[in-house]
Design a protein around this motif. Structure first.
Motif, short mmCIF file in Angstrom:
data_model
loop_
_atom_site.label_atom_id
_atom_site.label_comp_id
_atom_site.label_asym_id
_atom_site.label_seq_id
_atom_site.Cartn_x
_atom_site.Cartn_y
_atom_site.Cartn_z
N CYS A 57 0.86 -1.19 0.00
CA CYS A 57 0.00 0.00 0.00
C CYS A 57 0.90 1.24 0.00
N HIS A 81 0.28 4.01 1.20
CA HIS A 81 0.07 4.79 2.43
C HIS A 81 0.67 4.10 3.66
N CYS A 82 0.38 2.80 3.81
CA CYS A 82 0.80 2.13 5.06
C CYS A 82 1.84 1.02 4.82
N CYS A 107 -7.20 -0.07 0.48
CA CYS A 107 -6.21 -0.91 1.16
C CYS A 107 -6.89 -1.77 2.22
N CYS A 151 -5.17 -0.30 5.92
CA CYS A 151 -5.44 1.04 6.45
C CYS A 151 -6.73 1.65 5.90
ZN LIG Z 1 -2.72 0.82 3.50
#
Ligand SMILES: [Zn+2]
Length: 356
Positions: free
Chosen positions: A230, A232-233, A257, A260
């Motif tokens: 991901c 983001h995370c 995702c 997250c």
């Molecule tokens: Zn994520």
């Protein structure tokens, strides 16, 4: 007929070069057969690297199974392998398409451009127009080897000669039986039995659950899936259809995702694919089960020379097939079983479960 004894004798040691390195160095995608003509770049479809490298002589893997959706570039893995064999590791090869007619079409549409457009291959297979060139639509001779193209409907073609390399393409479109002589897959694989260092590549988009050859073959492997992080995370996950989300406009679809729950945009895919990695989903499960039931030993341990890869079209690189287009195609197909079957097969790369 070609004298095959020289092949078995081993004219030279196998190259240590990997198929992906060879492709990056030498492979030119033709104007006629490719949507992105020019130099082949493994980093465009990074998930193909491990598949191609399992086909390299330096890998101990004997059988590579690839169950896939459309527009992931899977055909090029096979094409690069053929180019590599001709240039680096010559030997007898059999390519099996669903029918002889389709084999001829594949030879003209795919194999011929492959040979003509990559400079290092151009002189290895003689011009078909010259006499005694050993070069016809169904057979291409080169120093130390030959590529024979046949169809799964021809028992004669499948029994033509012993082969070290076997490329079984679109196996779910094969007839159940070759000229009443049995399963074409089995007949073809028997051709490789005399070679110690053989390679078998089985590729297809699946069809119907329970009847699908590629599903059956894939289930007998360590079942690798491509895990991507991901943005983001950084959680690594398999791309799944149920995580594609959209409101009124499917073309605006995003990926949520699973960790997250934040939205991932289609353009993030390039970096996600680059950092992705194949992981077997079978080994852990089988090892856990092993504690309880001894007989269900890990398949990957039983068959260390067989590997399997699954890839849906959700992995198609940015610029080819977007999540939005996958969603749009789903909206068009969802109310019609025939269309939904085709969508499931070609987009998700999954077999279709018949009702009743
Ligand atoms: Zn994520």
């Amino acid at each position: 007929m070609v004298d095959l004894s020289s092949y078995n004798a081993g004219l030279r040691p196998d190259s240590i070069l990997k198929v992906s390195d060879w492709a990056d160095e030498n492979r030119i995608l033709s104007q006629t057969a490719s949507s992105e003509p020019g130099k082949f770049r493994t980093d465009r479809t990074p998930y193909l690297k491990e598949i191609m490298d399992a086909l390299s002589p330096s890998s101990p893997i004997e059988k590579v199974v690839f169950m896939k959706g459309a527009q992931v570039g899977g055909t090029e893995a096979g094409n690069n392998w053929i180019g590599y064999i001709i240039d680096q590791a010559p030997g007898p090869m059999l390519v099996v398409q669903p029918t002889v007619e389709m084999g001829k079409r594949w030879s003209k549409g795919r194999l011929a451009p492959l040979l003509e457009d990559s400079p290092c291959l151009r002189n290895k297979v003689k011009d078909p127009r010259s006499r005694d060139s050993g070069n016809t639509v169904q057979s291409k001779e080169f120093a130390g080897g030959i590529v024979v193209v046949t169809g799964a409907n021809s028992a004669v073609g499948l029994r033509s000669m012993p082969v070290r390399y076997l490329f079984l393409d679109e196996v779910d479109a094969y007839p159940p039986d070759a000229d009443s002589e049995g399963d074409p897959l089995t007949l073809a694989i028997q051709r490789t039995s005399t070679f110690a260092r053989k390679k078998i590549f089985i590729v297809s988009t699946p069809t119907i659950q329970g009847l699908s050859r590629i599903e059956r073959e894939f289930k007998e492997t360590d079942q690798r899936y491509y895990f991507v992080p991901c943005p983001h995370c950084d959680f690594f996950q398999i791309l799944k259809w149920e995580n594609i989300k959209y409101d009124s406009d499917p073309l605006q679809a995003v990926y949520v995702c699973e960790h997250c729950k934040r939205n991932i945009e289609n353009h993030h895919k390039t970096e996600m694919l680059r950092r992705g990695r194949w992981e077997s989903t079978q080994r852990d499960a089988a090892t856990e089960e092993q504690c309880e039931v001894e007989s269900t030993a890990a398949i990957s341990i039983k068959n260390p020379r067989v590997v399997g890869f699954h890839l849906s079209s959700l992995y198609s690189p940015v610029g080819w097939l977007s999540w939005g287009t996958c969603a749009q195609n789903y909206e068009r197909a969802k109310d019609d079983d025939q269309l939904l079957k085709a969508w499931t097969n070609t987009t998700l790369g999954l077999p279709w479960e018949e009702k009743g």
